[in-house]
Design a protein around this motif. Structure first.
Motif, short mmCIF file in Angstrom:
data_model
loop_
_atom_site.label_atom_id
_atom_site.label_comp_id
_atom_site.label_asym_id
_atom_site.label_seq_id
_atom_site.Cartn_x
_atom_site.Cartn_y
_atom_site.Cartn_z
N VAL A 57 -9.98 -14.04 27.80
CA VAL A 57 -8.69 -13.73 27.19
C VAL A 57 -8.99 -13.08 25.85
O VAL A 57 -9.52 -13.73 24.95
N ASP A 58 -8.68 -11.80 25.73
CA ASP A 58 -9.07 -11.02 24.56
C ASP A 58 -10.58 -11.17 24.37
O ASP A 58 -11.33 -10.83 25.27
N ASP A 59 -11.03 -11.68 23.25
CA ASP A 59 -12.47 -11.87 23.02
C ASP A 59 -12.91 -13.31 23.28
O ASP A 59 -14.02 -13.69 22.94
N LEU A 60 -12.06 -14.10 23.87
CA LEU A 60 -12.33 -15.52 24.09
C LEU A 60 -12.78 -15.77 25.52
O LEU A 60 -12.09 -15.43 26.47
N GLU A 61 -13.98 -16.34 25.66
CA GLU A 61 -14.51 -16.72 26.98
C GLU A 61 -14.07 -18.15 27.28
O GLU A 61 -14.36 -19.06 26.49
N LEU A 62 -13.40 -18.36 28.39
CA LEU A 62 -12.92 -19.69 28.77
C LEU A 62 -13.63 -20.16 30.03
O LEU A 62 -13.63 -19.46 31.04
N ASP A 63 -14.23 -21.33 29.96
CA ASP A 63 -14.76 -22.02 31.14
C ASP A 63 -13.74 -23.10 31.45
O ASP A 63 -13.60 -24.06 30.70
N ILE A 64 -13.04 -22.93 32.57
CA ILE A 64 -11.92 -23.82 32.88
C ILE A 64 -12.24 -24.63 34.13
O ILE A 64 -12.47 -24.07 35.20
#
Length: 185
Positions: A57-64
């Motif tokens: 999300v934008d520059d944010l890496e999410l491990d969900i």
């Protein structure tokens, strides 16, 4: 950033269907790993479904980590373990009029479990998904909102078996989690 999203609701509300469909949609986009699922011969969830998704999300890496809770009341201790450390909840509500009481009991029980874990459902990132909107006895949204969404959380109408509302629900809970996180920080 690591996040944990849990889908909860009564048995047969569509939690597993949501998570399986979401996994399929995200895998097609290369954004999810294998689904881990334990079911009985009747395709009822024995333990839980789970998969990990990597979303940017934008520059944010999410491990969900996406999980379901089992719907059967006898598995209350397991639901408590699954909810520990959760960042956001999706309350999957069966729209059938005959399931209204059990939907409410699950909502009440989940609020109690969160309280035991030091959280308040009224202040927690939640999305309510009114599933099975295609049923002939589906309750009106206005009635469901009064019964199952007393805190005015965002909601999505869905028919998870067709994929309707599944991705929208997931996007909305991620948005709510991120807004809550950044509001705190």
């Amino acid at each position: 950033m690591k996040l944990k999203v849990v889908y909860f609701g009564s048995s047969l509300a569509g939690k597993s269907t949501n998570v399986k469909m979401l996994n399929r949609i995200l895998r097609e986009k290369g954004m999810a790993g294998e689904l881990v699922s334990m079911e009985t011969d009747e395709q009822r969830t024995l333990f839980m479904e789970m998969f990990v998704s990597n979303v940017k999300v934008d520059d944010l890496e999410l491990d969900i980590k996406v999980l379901t809770t089992p719907g059967q009341f006898r598995l209350h201790p397991l639901r408590k373990v699954i909810l520990k450390g959760v960042d956001g909840l999706v309350f999957v509500v069966d729209s059938s009029r005959e399931r209204a009481d059990v939907n409410f009991l699950v909502l009440r029980e989940t609020a109690a479990v969160l309280k035991e874990l030091g959280e308040n459902l009224m202040d927690f990132p939640v999305v309510v998904q009114y599933n099975k909107r295609d049923l002939p006895d589906a309750m009106p949204i206005e009635d469901m909102e009064m019964r199952f969404n007393p805190w005015g959380a965002p909601y999505v109408e869905a028919v998870a078996v067709e994929g309707k509302g599944v991705l929208e629900t997931f996007r909305l809970i991620l948005s709510n989690i991120l807004v809550k996180r950044y509001a705190k920080g």
